[in-house]
Enzyme design. Structure first.
Site, PDB file in Angstrom:
ATOM      1  N   GLN A  97     104.264  73.921 -11.348  1.00 38.42           N
ATOM      2  CA  GLN A  97     104.511  72.511 -11.572  1.00 38.42           C
ATOM      3  C   GLN A  97     105.922  72.192 -11.086  1.00 38.42           C
ATOM      4  O   GLN A  97     106.891  72.867 -11.465  1.00 38.42           O
ATOM      5  CB  GLN A  97     104.390  72.198 -13.074  1.00 38.42           C
ATOM      6  CG  GLN A  97     102.998  72.470 -13.646  1.00 38.42           C
ATOM      7  CD  GLN A  97     102.046  71.336 -13.375  1.00 38.42           C
ATOM      8  OE1 GLN A  97     102.098  70.306 -14.016  1.00 38.42           O
ATOM      9  NE2 GLN A  97     101.153  71.522 -12.400  1.00 38.42           N
ATOM     10  N   MET A 116     111.132  72.665 -12.311  1.00 40.82           N
ATOM     11  CA  MET A 116     109.896  73.461 -12.282  1.00 40.82           C
ATOM     12  C   MET A 116     109.390  73.590 -13.713  1.00 40.82           C
ATOM     13  O   MET A 116     110.181  73.719 -14.641  1.00 40.82           O
ATOM     14  CB  MET A 116     110.201  74.855 -11.707  1.00 40.82           C
ATOM     15  CG  MET A 116     109.037  75.838 -11.828  1.00 40.82           C
ATOM     16  SD  MET A 116     109.389  77.430 -11.030  1.00 40.82           S
ATOM     17  CE  MET A 116     110.612  78.123 -12.135  1.00 40.82           C
ATOM     18  N   ASN A 117     108.041  73.574 -13.896  1.00 37.76           N
ATOM     19  CA  ASN A 117     107.502  74.037 -15.182  1.00 37.76           C
ATOM     20  C   ASN A 117     106.345  74.997 -14.952  1.00 37.76           C
ATOM     21  O   ASN A 117     106.511  75.938 -14.158  1.00 37.76           O
ATOM     22  CB  ASN A 117     107.260  72.918 -16.205  1.00 37.76           C
ATOM     23  CG  ASN A 117     106.363  71.783 -15.797  1.00 37.76           C
ATOM     24  OD1 ASN A 117     106.636  71.094 -14.833  1.00 37.76           O
ATOM     25  ND2 ASN A 117     105.299  71.552 -16.528  1.00 37.76           N
ATOM     26  N   ASP A 118     105.243  74.855 -15.599  1.00 34.51           N
ATOM     27  CA  ASP A 118     104.200  75.883 -15.697  1.00 34.51           C
ATOM     28  C   ASP A 118     103.855  76.643 -14.408  1.00 34.51           C
ATOM     29  O   ASP A 118     103.683  76.024 -13.354  1.00 34.51           O
ATOM     30  CB  ASP A 118     102.871  75.270 -16.153  1.00 34.51           C
ATOM     31  CG  ASP A 118     103.004  74.237 -17.241  1.00 34.51           C
ATOM     32  OD1 ASP A 118     104.120  74.035 -17.739  1.00 34.51           O
ATOM     33  OD2 ASP A 118     101.987  73.614 -17.588  1.00 34.51           O
ATOM     34  N   TRP A 151      98.497  68.399 -12.396  1.00 40.04           N
ATOM     35  CA  TRP A 151      98.925  69.228 -13.515  1.00 40.04           C
ATOM     36  C   TRP A 151      98.330  70.631 -13.433  1.00 40.04           C
ATOM     37  O   TRP A 151      97.731  71.026 -12.435  1.00 40.04           O
ATOM     38  CB  TRP A 151      98.596  68.522 -14.830  1.00 40.04           C
ATOM     39  CG  TRP A 151      99.525  67.361 -15.086  1.00 40.04           C
ATOM     40  CD1 TRP A 151     100.531  66.894 -14.264  1.00 40.04           C
ATOM     41  CD2 TRP A 151      99.538  66.519 -16.235  1.00 40.04           C
ATOM     42  NE1 TRP A 151     101.168  65.821 -14.842  1.00 40.04           N
ATOM     43  CE2 TRP A 151     100.584  65.580 -16.049  1.00 40.04           C
ATOM     44  CE3 TRP A 151      98.789  66.458 -17.409  1.00 40.04           C
ATOM     45  CZ2 TRP A 151     100.877  64.601 -17.017  1.00 40.04           C
ATOM     46  CZ3 TRP A 151      99.080  65.498 -18.368  1.00 40.04           C
ATOM     47  CH2 TRP A 151     100.114  64.569 -18.160  1.00 40.04           C
ATOM     48  N   THR A 152      98.447  71.316 -14.552  1.00 43.16           N
ATOM     49  CA  THR A 152      98.215  72.766 -14.548  1.00 43.16           C
ATOM     50  C   THR A 152      96.767  73.167 -14.308  1.00 43.16           C
ATOM     51  O   THR A 152      95.834  72.509 -14.770  1.00 43.16           O
ATOM     52  CB  THR A 152      98.775  73.341 -15.851  1.00 43.16           C
ATOM     53  OG1 THR A 152     100.188  73.428 -15.681  1.00 43.16           O
ATOM     54  CG2 THR A 152      98.243  74.713 -16.173  1.00 43.16           C
ATOM     55  N   TRP A 188     111.495  66.549 -15.496  1.00 45.63           N
ATOM     56  CA  TRP A 188     110.050  66.522 -15.316  1.00 45.63           C
ATOM     57  C   TRP A 188     109.589  65.185 -14.731  1.00 45.63           C
ATOM     58  O   TRP A 188     110.083  64.128 -15.123  1.00 45.63           O
ATOM     59  CB  TRP A 188     109.362  66.783 -16.665  1.00 45.63           C
ATOM     60  CG  TRP A 188     107.875  66.924 -16.579  1.00 45.63           C
ATOM     61  CD1 TRP A 188     107.180  68.064 -16.341  1.00 45.63           C
ATOM     62  CD2 TRP A 188     106.902  65.881 -16.760  1.00 45.63           C
ATOM     63  NE1 TRP A 188     105.829  67.802 -16.341  1.00 45.63           N
ATOM     64  CE2 TRP A 188     105.627  66.481 -16.601  1.00 45.63           C
ATOM     65  CE3 TRP A 188     106.978  64.513 -17.021  1.00 45.63           C
ATOM     66  CZ2 TRP A 188     104.435  65.753 -16.711  1.00 45.63           C
ATOM     67  CZ3 TRP A 188     105.788  63.782 -17.136  1.00 45.63           C
ATOM     68  CH2 TRP A 188     104.535  64.416 -16.980  1.00 45.63           C
TER      69      TRP A 188
HETATM   70  N1  DQQ Z   1     102.439  71.002 -18.391  1.00 48.77           N
HETATM   71  C1  DQQ Z   1     101.866  71.153 -19.691  1.00 48.77           C
HETATM   72  C2  DQQ Z   1     100.391  71.160 -19.408  1.00 48.77           C
HETATM   73  C3  DQQ Z   1     100.256  70.154 -18.340  1.00 48.77           C
HETATM   74  C4  DQQ Z   1     101.477  70.362 -17.514  1.00 48.77           C
HETATM   75  C5  DQQ Z   1     102.350  72.378 -20.385  1.00 48.77           C
HETATM   76  C6  DQQ Z   1     102.085  69.110 -16.968  1.00 48.77           C
HETATM   77  O1  DQQ Z   1      99.609  70.873 -20.530  1.00 48.77           O
HETATM   78  O2  DQQ Z   1      99.073  70.329 -17.595  1.00 48.77           O
HETATM   79  O3  DQQ Z   1     103.707  72.601 -20.182  1.00 48.77           O
HETATM   80  O4  DQQ Z   1     103.243  69.394 -16.221  1.00 48.77           O
END
Ligand code: DQQ
Length: 539
Positions: free
Chosen positions: A38, A20-22, A81-82, A46
């Site tokens: 994300q 997981m991210n953002d 993406w975000t 990722w």
């Molecule tokens: N994560 C980045 C963003 C992008 C997204 C920041 C891609 O800039 O949109 O962690 O996973």
């Protein structure tokens, strides 16, 4: 492997497995808080970025829902993406997000719920005319991402910001729209800071200087400042600044140029805290903040354990009326319902060099509030000490300074081979004026060797007559630490190998040589939150 299993959290949001991210598009709709994020459906690193989706009625218990969006169109095939949500006055929900195209170009896309009367917002429609924004002249194809929530401009127009860079200058572009399908780039930039590099995940919102409620993103006027936040791609930390937004010139100006975005205040001084995003909770009139907390262990460890990253507990954001120079972040009050077995320790005297165990039962999920009083006479007698103190370059909790360190050891085993220290350290200038530092020392948090262990923190404002106070949320492999009511926050990720399960302990310590410290502590065990699929009865 019991050690790896133990690292999963009890009351911090995590998907059941994988990467997981953002945090993306947080919003409140028909009784539910929605959080998108994300997500890699295939592994603990990722890639294949998809929008995970979870909902909660109380910001504590979370239900996993099916993916909201997957990479299946030419304009987002390399990743959904975000993005951020905007709720229009008529109740419609607009989601703008970045797509990484089949050619690796970053474009902005529009999506919306298929059925607004579905409280769970299960189905999302991608606008057939996507993309709705492409990189403008002068901006690289790979430097154009993460649209903010839109705010109302003049004459029924909406505005939103997108992060970018020109050479090494981080910038915030602003677009104008009436319909969210066609957009016009405004002249100039809302703000730029040389040397800060690519700005990811801009967050931009008003904050009241007089009231403690949050504000809808479109509000501006007297008694309001605007927070501008950027996630710096180059150093992977989130920075914010307070300033004034002038819609007629489309400019934001920092209150203090020394504390500008990317060079001044950090949202969180932890090594891993990134891509945070707020939203206005219209249900309770709060400005709530989510942050992504990555891992300090190795990629191999993540693959072994099958997951990577957690979200912070949602934080309420308000202006700090006492200092006027910073925001305050505080865990939403809803998390307090997980508290059980409260324990109070009153006036515990900590003489120089002392260590006092606290009886915390199973000490792997805790909420701790600790206040420290310093013997005034001894304190006043000391004139100048440790002027150049800095958490990062210090020896952490092992130092024996005159006025610090003192604080708490958590996730500590009985023999203190492993411990995570959160502490205050006071320095004094020749003028006798104290400067207090709030630090986290992970350097002895684990005997594991494939783990990054740092010492970090910052100086923290302490006003005349205030005690020093910290609140810690301990949850297996994460510790969120709030100093002075949330003026400064430090999130730690730690990986004990011994101080786990019943072997985890909590101690008060005072390693200062020159002062007695008296501690008052409230400590609670924290129940686990529900983090699973939605039971049929709720659907
Ligand atoms: N994560 C980045 C963003 C992008 C997204 C920041 C891609 O800039 O949109 O962690 O996973």
């Amino acid at each position: 492997n019991a050690m790896l299993t133990w690292q999963r959290t009890g009351f911090h949001f995590q998907p059941p497995k994988n990467w997981m991210n953002d945090p993306n598009g947080p919003l409140y709709h028909m009784g539910w808080y929605h959080l998108f994020y994300q997500y890699n459906p295939d592994s603990a690193v990722w890639g294949n970025i998809t929008w995970g989706h979870t909902v909660s009625k109380d910001l504590v218990n979370w239900y996993h829902l099916p993916f909201a969006m997957v990479p299946d169109q030419w304009y987002d095939i390399n990743g959904v993406w975000t993005g951020s949500a905007t709720i229009l006055p008529d109740g419609r929900i607009v989601m703008l997000y970045t797509g990484d195209t089949n050619e690796g170009v970053q474009v902005q896309n529009l999506a919306y719920p298929a059925n607004l009367s579905d409280p769970l917002l299960l189905d999302w429609v991608k606008y057939p005319g996507n993309p709705v924004m492409v990189p403008p002249p002068g901006i690289l194809d790979t430097d154009f991402r993460d649209p903010t929530t839109a705010w109302a401009g003049s004459d029924g127009k909406w505005l939103l910001a997108i992060g970018s860079k020109v050479n090494k200058t981080g910038i915030s572009l602003v677009y104008e729209t009436t319909n969210f399908t066609s957009f016009e780039l405004l002249d100039g930039v809302m703000h730029a800071v040389p040397g800060t590099g690519m700005w990811e995940c801009i967050d931009f919102y008003p904050i009241s200087t007089t009231e403690s409620n949050g504000l809808d993103t479109s509000i501006n006027g007297p008694g309001i400042k605007h927070v501008l936040k950027a996630s710096l791609d180059d150093d992977k930390h989130d920075y914010y600044a307070l300033g004034t937004y002038d819609p007629s010139s489309n400019k934001w100006t920092p209150d203090d140029p020394v504390l500008d975005v990317g060079i001044g205040l950090r949202l969180d001084y932890g090594k891993k805290y990134y891509a945070s995003k707020t939203f206005y909770d219209q249900h309770t009139q709060r400005r709530l903040l989510w942050g992504w907390i990555g891992e300090n262990d190795s990629e191999n460890a993540d693959i072994l354990k099958g997951w990577s990253s957690v979200m912070t507990v949602p934080r309420n954001v308000v202006f700090d009326k006492e200092t006027g120079t910073n925001i305050l972040q505080w865990p939403v009050k809803e998390v307090e319902k997980l508290r059980s077995n409260g324990n109070v320790y009153e006036n515990t005297l900590l003489e120089p060099g002392s260590l006092v165990p606290l009886d915390a039962g199973l000490a792997t999920q805790l909420d701790i509030v600790a206040t420290f009083n310093i013997g005034e006479a001894a304190f006043d007698a000391i004139k100048e000490v440790d002027v150049g103190y800095n958490c990062q370059t210090s020896s952490g909790s092992y130092d024996r300074g005159v006025l610090g360190p003192f604080g708490l050891l958590v996730l500590a085993d009985q023999s203190l081979v492993e411990k995570t220290a959160i502490y205050f350290y006071i320095a004094k200038g020749v003028d006798g004026i104290a400067k207090t530092h709030f630090c986290a020392d992970e350097s002895r948090s684990s005997t594991a060797t494939d783990v990054t262990k740092s010492i970090y923190g910052s100086s923290i404002p302490v006003l005349d007559g205030e005690n020093l106070t910290m609140r810690l949320l301990v949850d297996h492999s994460i510790v969120e630490s709030f100093g002075q009511g949330g003026r400064s926050v430090i999130t730690s990720r730690v990986y004990p190998t011994k101080a786990i399960y019943g072997a985890a302990k909590v101690f008060l310590f005072n390693n200062a040589t020159g002062i007695n410290v008296t501690a008052n502590v409230n400590l609670w065990n924290m129940d686990s939150a529900y983090l699973d699929t939605l039971p049929l009865a709720q659907q």
